[in-house]
Scaffold this active site. Structure first.
Site, PDB file in Angstrom:
ATOM      1  N   HIS A  55      83.794  45.743  37.560  1.00  0.00           N
ATOM      2  CA  HIS A  55      84.741  46.617  36.866  1.00  0.00           C
ATOM      3  C   HIS A  55      84.026  47.898  36.455  1.00  0.00           C
ATOM      4  CE1 HIS A  55      87.758  48.133  34.090  1.00  0.00           C
ATOM      5  NE2 HIS A  55      86.733  48.447  33.316  1.00  0.00           N
ATOM      6  N   GLU A  70      87.333  50.851  26.347  1.00  0.00           N
ATOM      7  CA  GLU A  70      86.726  49.605  26.833  1.00  0.00           C
ATOM      8  C   GLU A  70      85.381  49.340  26.150  1.00  0.00           C
ATOM      9  OE1 GLU A  70      86.790  50.299  31.056  1.00  0.00           O
ATOM     10  OE2 GLU A  70      88.965  50.046  31.160  1.00  0.00           O
TER      11      GLU A  70
HETATM   12  P1  IDP Z   1      90.075  48.803  39.586  1.00  0.00           P
HETATM   13  O1  IDP Z   1      89.284  47.598  39.127  1.00  0.00           O
HETATM   14  O2  IDP Z   1      89.551  49.337  40.894  1.00  0.00           O
HETATM   15  O3  IDP Z   1      90.194  49.855  38.514  1.00  0.00           O
HETATM   16  P2  IDP Z   1      92.853  48.113  39.001  1.00  0.00           P
HETATM   17  O4  IDP Z   1      94.026  48.588  39.799  1.00  0.00           O
HETATM   18  O5  IDP Z   1      92.650  48.686  37.648  1.00  0.00           O
HETATM   19  O6  IDP Z   1      91.548  48.308  39.920  1.00  0.00           O
HETATM   20  O7  IDP Z   1      92.979  46.546  38.903  1.00  0.00           O
HETATM   21  C1  IDP Z   1      92.154  45.817  38.017  1.00  0.00           C
HETATM   22  C2  IDP Z   1      91.658  44.579  38.692  1.00  0.00           C
HETATM   23  O8  IDP Z   1      92.773  43.712  38.934  1.00  0.00           O
HETATM   24  C3  IDP Z   1      91.044  44.797  40.077  1.00  0.00           C
HETATM   25  O9  IDP Z   1      89.686  45.207  40.032  1.00  0.00           O
HETATM   26  C4  IDP Z   1      91.201  43.412  40.666  1.00  0.00           C
HETATM   27  O10 IDP Z   1      90.211  42.509  40.145  1.00  0.00           O
HETATM   28  C5  IDP Z   1      92.560  42.995  40.137  1.00  0.00           C
HETATM   29  N1  IDP Z   1      93.652  43.333  41.071  1.00  0.00           N
HETATM   30  C6  IDP Z   1      94.265  44.526  41.225  1.00  0.00           C
HETATM   31  N2  IDP Z   1      95.214  44.474  42.171  1.00  0.00           N
HETATM   32  C7  IDP Z   1      95.194  43.202  42.628  1.00  0.00           C
HETATM   33  C8  IDP Z   1      95.945  42.508  43.636  1.00  0.00           C
HETATM   34  O11 IDP Z   1      96.825  43.068  44.305  1.00  0.00           O
HETATM   35  N3  IDP Z   1      95.620  41.199  43.834  1.00  0.00           N
HETATM   36  C9  IDP Z   1      94.655  40.556  43.117  1.00  0.00           C
HETATM   37  N4  IDP Z   1      93.939  41.159  42.162  1.00  0.00           N
HETATM   38  C10 IDP Z   1      94.198  42.471  41.920  1.00  0.00           C
HETATM   39 MG    MG Z   2      91.194  49.816  36.690  1.00  0.00          MG
END
Ligand code: IDP
Ligand code: MG
Length: 151
Positions: A117, A128
Site C-alpha cells: 500500500h 493514513e
Molecule cells: P491502490 O492500492 O493502488 O491505491 P485502490 O484502488 O485504492 O488501489 O484499492 C485499494 C486496495 O484494494 C488495492 O491495493 C487492492 O488490494 C484492493 N482492490 C482494489 N480493487 C480490487 C479489486 O477489483 N479486486 C480485489 N481487490 C481490489
Molecule cells: Mg488507494
C-alpha cells in the site's frame, strides 16, 4: 520541490512471501528516508478506517479480511515528492498491468494480492500516517547521506 512524508505498508502477502527486505531496500536505495516503522497485525476497526473510501465496493469485505489476515510492515518514508515517487515504484493497482521494475510488476499476479500500500496524495498520507502512528513515533534526524542524494 517540497519534502513530503508518505505512508507505505508491506501487505500480509509480502510479509508471508519474505519480501519485506527486498521491498524496503528498493525505497532505501532510491533515497527515501525511513521516519517510522512498525510490524503489526491491523485491528479490523483500523483497517475499516484506513480503507473507508472503499466501503460499499464489491471487493471491500475481501480487502478487509486480506489486510487483517496477518502481520504487515507499516512505515513512514520521507523525501522530495515522496508520495508520487513511491506510487511510481509500486506500480499500478493491478500487478498484471504494472510495469516490470515496479514492486507490483515484479512480484505480483492479481489485484487482491498486490503486496504493498502507498498513500495516493499528501492529504491521504497525513490521514493514513495519523491512523497508524502517534506523532512521537515519527523520528526526526539528520541523515548524512542526504548530502549525496539531493543537490
Ligand atoms: P491502490 O492500492 O493502488 O491505491 P485502490 O484502488 O485504492 O488501489 O484499492 C485499494 C486496495 O484494494 C488495492 O491495493 C487492492 O488490494 C484492493 N482492490 C482494489 N480493487 C480490487 C479489486 O477489483 N479486486 C480485489 N481487490 C481490489
Ligand atoms: Mg488507494
Amino acid at each position: 520541490m517540497a519534502i513530503e512524508q508518505t505512508y507505505l505498508m508491506v501487505k500480509p502477502d509480502g510479509v508471508q512471501r519474505g519480501l519485506c527486505g527486498d521491498i524496503l531496500s528498493r525505497f532505501e536505495r532510491k533515497g527515501l528516508k525511513i521516519v517510522a516503522m512498525k510490524f503489526m497485525v491491523i485491528p479490523k476497526g483500523t483497517a475499516e478506517d484506513h480503507y473507508g473510501e472503499h466501503k460499499g465496493k464489491g471487493f471491500y469485505d475481501s480487502l478487509i479480511s486480506y489486510i487483517t489476515s496477518g502481520p504487515v510492515l507499516a512505515m513512514v518514508l520521507e523525501g522530495e515528492n515522496a508520495v508520487a515517487v513511491c506510487r511510481g515504484m509500486m506500480g499500478k493497482t493491478n500487478p498484471q498491468e504494472s510495469a516490470p521494475g515496479t514492486i507490483r510488476g515484479d512480484f505480483g499476479m492479481v489485484t487482491g494480492m498486490n503486496l504493498i500500500h502507498g498513500s495516493d496524495s499528501p492529504q491521504s498520507a497525513a490521514r493514513e500516517i495519523s491512523i497508524f502512528f502517534k506523532p512521537e513515533e515519527l523520528i526526526p534526524y539528520r541523515r548524512t547521506a542526504d548530502d549525496w542524494i539531493y543537490e
